[in-house]
Design an enzyme around this catalytic site. Structure first.
Site, PDB file in Angstrom:
ATOM      1  N   THR A  20       1.673  -4.203   4.294  1.00  0.00           N
ATOM      2  CA  THR A  20       1.501  -4.480   5.725  1.00  0.00           C
ATOM      3  C   THR A  20       1.005  -5.899   6.005  1.00  0.00           C
ATOM      4  O   THR A  20       1.211  -6.428   7.089  1.00  0.00           O
ATOM      5  CB  THR A  20       0.483  -3.500   6.366  1.00  0.00           C
ATOM      6  OG1 THR A  20      -0.783  -3.662   5.730  1.00  0.00           O
ATOM      7  CG2 THR A  20       0.949  -2.064   6.258  1.00  0.00           C
ATOM      8  N   ASP A  21       0.328  -6.510   5.004  1.00  0.00           N
ATOM      9  CA  ASP A  21      -0.385  -7.764   5.292  1.00  0.00           C
ATOM     10  C   ASP A  21       0.529  -8.892   5.771  1.00  0.00           C
ATOM     11  O   ASP A  21       0.166  -9.642   6.670  1.00  0.00           O
ATOM     12  CB  ASP A  21      -1.178  -8.220   4.058  1.00  0.00           C
ATOM     13  CG  ASP A  21      -2.474  -7.433   3.898  1.00  0.00           C
ATOM     14  OD1 ASP A  21      -2.787  -6.616   4.789  1.00  0.00           O
ATOM     15  OD2 ASP A  21      -3.171  -7.640   2.890  1.00  0.00           O
ATOM     16  N   THR A  81       0.833  -1.211   0.000  1.00  0.00           N
ATOM     17  CA  THR A  81       0.000   0.000   0.000  1.00  0.00           C
ATOM     18  C   THR A  81       0.861   1.252   0.000  1.00  0.00           C
ATOM     19  O   THR A  81       0.465   2.293  -0.525  1.00  0.00           O
ATOM     20  CB  THR A  81      -0.930  -0.018   1.233  1.00  0.00           C
ATOM     21  OG1 THR A  81      -1.852  -1.089   1.064  1.00  0.00           O
ATOM     22  CG2 THR A  81      -1.695   1.271   1.405  1.00  0.00           C
ATOM     23  N   SER A  93       1.386  -7.618  -0.731  1.00  0.00           N
ATOM     24  CA  SER A  93       2.082  -8.630   0.071  1.00  0.00           C
ATOM     25  C   SER A  93       1.194  -9.793   0.496  1.00  0.00           C
ATOM     26  O   SER A  93       1.704 -10.792   0.994  1.00  0.00           O
ATOM     27  CB  SER A  93       2.760  -7.998   1.290  1.00  0.00           C
ATOM     28  OG  SER A  93       1.852  -7.772   2.338  1.00  0.00           O
TER      29      SER A  93
HETATM   30  C1  SIN Z   1      -0.169  -5.297   1.063  1.00  0.00           C
HETATM   31  O1  SIN Z   1       0.059  -5.933   2.092  1.00  0.00           O
HETATM   32  O2  SIN Z   1       0.617  -5.290   0.090  1.00  0.00           O
HETATM   33  C2  SIN Z   1      -1.446  -4.547   0.911  1.00  0.00           C
HETATM   34  C3  SIN Z   1      -1.936  -4.008   2.194  1.00  0.00           C
HETATM   35  C4  SIN Z   1      -1.033  -3.003   2.818  1.00  0.00           C
HETATM   36  O3  SIN Z   1       0.110  -2.779   2.457  1.00  0.00           O
HETATM   37  O4  SIN Z   1      -1.528  -2.370   3.788  1.00  0.00           O
END
Ligand code: SIN
Length: 305
Positions: A87-88, A8, A54
């Protein structure tokens, strides 16, 4: 050295007030750095290692990322490495790099909960704080893999995503963070835990040949059929996300015994957000999450050949 992998933090949306309907992994890592004016003039290099959401993280990307991190960390002219990530699965990548490399310099993952186009974009500040930790963390004794989000510095062994949407979405469980970035200054609370790394050699094999380790859950109404199906499908290792401090439904337990008898490695973690697994006989505690335990089982099986 800034390595981009997507997420993100590199995401874009059609409008500045859109915080949910956006595309992750759209902007290159150079664009992310260019959006942070205080980074201008610093001796930074960028490299795009991957460009993905991710949730779709693969072992192939992990292997390449670990190799590129090791390459740059070995350079005398590199103080530290920052990895921009989604973040995932950030906590999984952080733990994987920790267990494989346990580097002597700071290796700092960062991410964002809002896309780069958001009026609430948290990526630029997180990236600036991560660079600060990569450049100056060693002076405070911080070596190894960390994650920097929302002005908080987490160790790879402790960091976990605990909220799906808030800007302050990460914590360090019962251990608490190792420190903070307070208006650009580092505040040290404790050391970054280290480990004996398994090394790049252990993960050099073609990822198509890596062992299969899956996570299954113990829950109300569970049968052992998922475990039996995975064993029939050739799984090499199973991690159970158990209830409480390590309890497993009797039906699942019976299936795990069948799996063990077929040579499948079995490990128990807890599905609780806080608190470790406790061995009732020895009182030994194990605070690893199911995802961390999956990585350890994977690396164990890789090392065993
Ligand atoms: C991801 O994990 O690539 C999408 C979600 C995020 O980064 O918050």
């Amino acid at each position: 050295m800034i390595l981009g992998t997507g997420g993100t933090i590199a995401g874009t949306a059609a409008s500045a007030d859109e915080a949910v309907g956006y595309q992750a992994a759209q902007l290159g890592v150079e664009r992310l750095v260019a959006a942070v004016p205080p980074l201008a003039g610093l001796a930074l290099e960028c490299e795009q290692v991957a460009q993905l959401n991710s949730k779709d993280m693969t072992h192939a990307v992990w292997q390449r990322l670990a190799q590129r991190c090791a390459h740059h960390l070995a350079r005398d002219d590199v103080a530290g490495v920052v990895v921009t990530h989604g973040t995932d699965t950030l906590e999984e990548t952080a733990y994987f790099l920790h267990r494989v490399l346990a580097p002597a310099k700071p290796l700092v993952l960062t991410a964002a909960m809002r896309p780069a186009t958001s009026m609430q974009a948290d990526g630029p500040q997180n990236l600036l704080d991560a660079v600060t930790v990569a450049r100056h963390g060693a002076a405070l004794g911080w070596r190894g893999v960390m994650a920097v989000l929302a002005a908080t510095v987490h160790a790879a062994v402790d960091v976990r995503k605990v909220h799906g949407w808030r800007l302050d979405a990460f914590d360090s469980g019962d251990a608490g963070p190792v420190g903070a970035v307070v208006a650009g200054a580092l505040q040290r609370l404790r050391d970054v835990p280290t480990c004996a790394p398994v090394g790049l050699g252990a993960i050099a094999r073609d990822v198509g040949q890596w062992p299969r380790v899956e996570v299954v859950a113990s829950h109300a109404g569970a049968s052992g059929r998922v475990v039996d199906a995975l064993v029939a499908d050739g799984v090499d290792g199973l991690v159970v996300a158990a209830t409480g401090f390590g309890d497993v439904h009797a039906e699942v337990l019976a299936a795990l015994e069948r799996a063990r008898a077929r040579g499948v490695a079995v490990a128990i973690a807890t599905r609780c957000a806080y608190g470790p697994v406790i061995d009732a006989a020895t009182r030994a505690v194990d605070a690893r999450t199911p995802w961390q335990m999956r990585i350890d089982l994977l690396l164990e099986r890789l090392r065993a050949g």
